[in-house]
Design a protein around this motif. Structure first.
Motif, short mmCIF file in Angstrom:
data_model
loop_
_atom_site.label_atom_id
_atom_site.label_comp_id
_atom_site.label_asym_id
_atom_site.label_seq_id
_atom_site.Cartn_x
_atom_site.Cartn_y
_atom_site.Cartn_z
N ILE A 156 0.85 -1.19 0.00
CA ILE A 156 0.00 0.00 0.00
C ILE A 156 0.89 1.23 0.00
CG2 ILE A 156 -1.77 1.30 1.23
CD1 ILE A 156 -2.80 -1.30 2.36
N GLY A 157 0.69 2.09 -0.99
CA GLY A 157 1.49 3.29 -1.12
C GLY A 157 0.82 4.51 -0.50
N ALA A 195 -0.10 -5.73 5.71
CA ALA A 195 0.25 -5.01 4.49
C ALA A 195 1.64 -4.38 4.62
CB ALA A 195 -0.78 -3.93 4.20
N ASP A 196 2.30 -4.24 3.49
CA ASP A 196 3.58 -3.53 3.44
C ASP A 196 3.31 -2.09 3.03
OD1 ASP A 196 5.03 -5.87 4.03
OD2 ASP A 196 5.02 -6.46 1.92
N VAL A 242 3.16 -0.69 -6.23
CA VAL A 242 2.23 -0.96 -5.14
C VAL A 242 0.92 -1.53 -5.69
CG1 VAL A 242 3.19 0.85 -3.67
CG2 VAL A 242 1.27 1.40 -5.18
N ASP A 243 0.14 -2.13 -4.78
CA ASP A 243 -1.18 -2.68 -5.15
C ASP A 243 -2.30 -1.69 -4.93
OD1 ASP A 243 -0.27 -5.48 -5.69
OD2 ASP A 243 0.31 -5.36 -3.58
N LEU A 244 -2.15 -0.85 -3.90
CA LEU A 244 -3.15 0.15 -3.54
C LEU A 244 -2.45 1.44 -3.15
CD1 LEU A 244 -5.66 -1.71 -1.18
CD2 LEU A 244 -6.26 -0.68 -3.37
N ILE A 251 -7.21 4.04 -3.25
CA ILE A 251 -7.22 4.10 -4.71
C ILE A 251 -6.62 2.81 -5.25
CG2 ILE A 251 -6.51 5.41 -6.75
CD1 ILE A 251 -6.05 7.82 -4.89
N ALA A 252 -7.28 2.20 -6.21
CA ALA A 252 -6.82 0.94 -6.79
C ALA A 252 -6.54 1.11 -8.28
CB ALA A 252 -7.88 -0.15 -6.58
#
Length: 297
Positions: free
Chosen positions: A70-71, A101-102, A205-207, A266-267
């Motif tokens: 997650i950013g 989460a990272d 990132v994923d999210l 946000i995705a």
């Protein structure tokens, strides 16, 4: 097919027991698993229950974001963000870390242009789309007009409020001859840069995560006389709209006045499933769930 009394279920997983304190709900979940109703594409933890045979009972919420990156958007956590809002966002980041989460920091260099770009494009669209409301075919027609031009003027004067008129005038100016390239075309070019910033960040990132708004809700009508101040409140939510990305706001806490603070996720494009499941995981572990904001009966 599952049958019997739900109270006869013996739960061997403590996390499931906490998740389903009412065994009737757990009973229903076991039935659903047997009918192959499940969250497709999400990482699932197999939870075994002693009820004659072993039944799969769905997934645990802490698995929904485990190992996801997650950013945190650097530009939306700096100056201009209320201290109480920033503090609650930091607590939310910690919750996601506890869920597995990272957390990493990401940069969207062109996000600072999002608000002016949006209000050029949005006002241009308002100008074009609202041109049809002239009293001829659509909507209101003011009575007592002497001729066609006066009907246009009185209908649009009476039918549109101050903010709508402001946006029509700004949009008409941006689309007018001699200014189209300088404003509308340039805004579309910068919009592409904002979109590219997101694409670059989603390679890592994923999210993404940010505040929904720089501050909590202001009083109704408090910023009518200062539209620029009102527009800047959209600084965190506009970028995702410009890039055409799925995003959502969820409550993440309250300020000292009891007003709710929003967290935005946000995705990537077409990743609504990840967006919703991550928000669900966060919601299920928040201690303020069910709390009513100040001033709400």
């Amino acid at each position: 097919a599952l049958s019997g009394d739900p109270d006869d279920i013996k739960v061997t997983d403590q996390a499931l027991l906490e998740l389903f304190p009412d065994k009737k709900h757990l009973h229903n979940w076991i039935k659903m698993a047997g009918e192959r109703i499940h969250f497709q594409g999400l990482p699932a933890r197999i939870c075994w229950l002693e009820y004659g045979e072993r039944h799969r009972a769905g997934l645990l919420f802490n698995e929904l974001v485990k190992n996801k990156k997650i950013g945190v958007i650097k530009e939306l956590m700096g100056d201009g963000i209320d201290a109480e809002v920033k503090n609650e966002i930091k607590k939310s980041i910690k919750i996601f870390e506890n869920l597995g989460a990272d957390i990493v920091e990401v940069s969207l260099p062109n996000v600072k242009y999002a608000v002016p770009v949006y209000y050029i494009l949005a006002t241009a669209e308002a100008s074009a789309n609202l041109a049809r409301y002239d009293g001829v075919k659509y909507g209101l027609r003011s009575p007592g007009s002497k001729d066609l031009p006066s009907m246009y003027r009185t209908t649009r004067h009476d039918g549109f409020g101050p903010e709508v008129k402001r946006r029509i005038m700004l949009g008409t100016f941006a689309l007018s001859s001699g200014y189209y390239d300088a404003y509308y075309k340039k805004a579309q070019q910068v919009r592409k840069l904002v979109t590219q910033d997101f694409l670059n960040a989603f390679e890592k990132v994923d999210l993404m995560l940010s505040p929904t708004c720089p501050s909590t809700a202001f009083e109704f009508g408090a910023k009518v006389a200062d539209p620029l101040s009102m527009y800047i409140s959209d600084i965190a939510t506009i970028p995702a709209s410009l890039a055409g990305l799925p995003a959502m706001s969820i409550p993440c806490g309250f300020d000292s006045k009891g007003l709710p603070i929003g967290l935005q996720l946000i995705a990537p494009s077409l990743s609504e499933e990840l967006l919703l499941s991550s928000a669900l995981a966060f919601e299920k572990v928040c201690s303020f769930s069910g709390k009513v904001p100040a001033g709400v009966a």
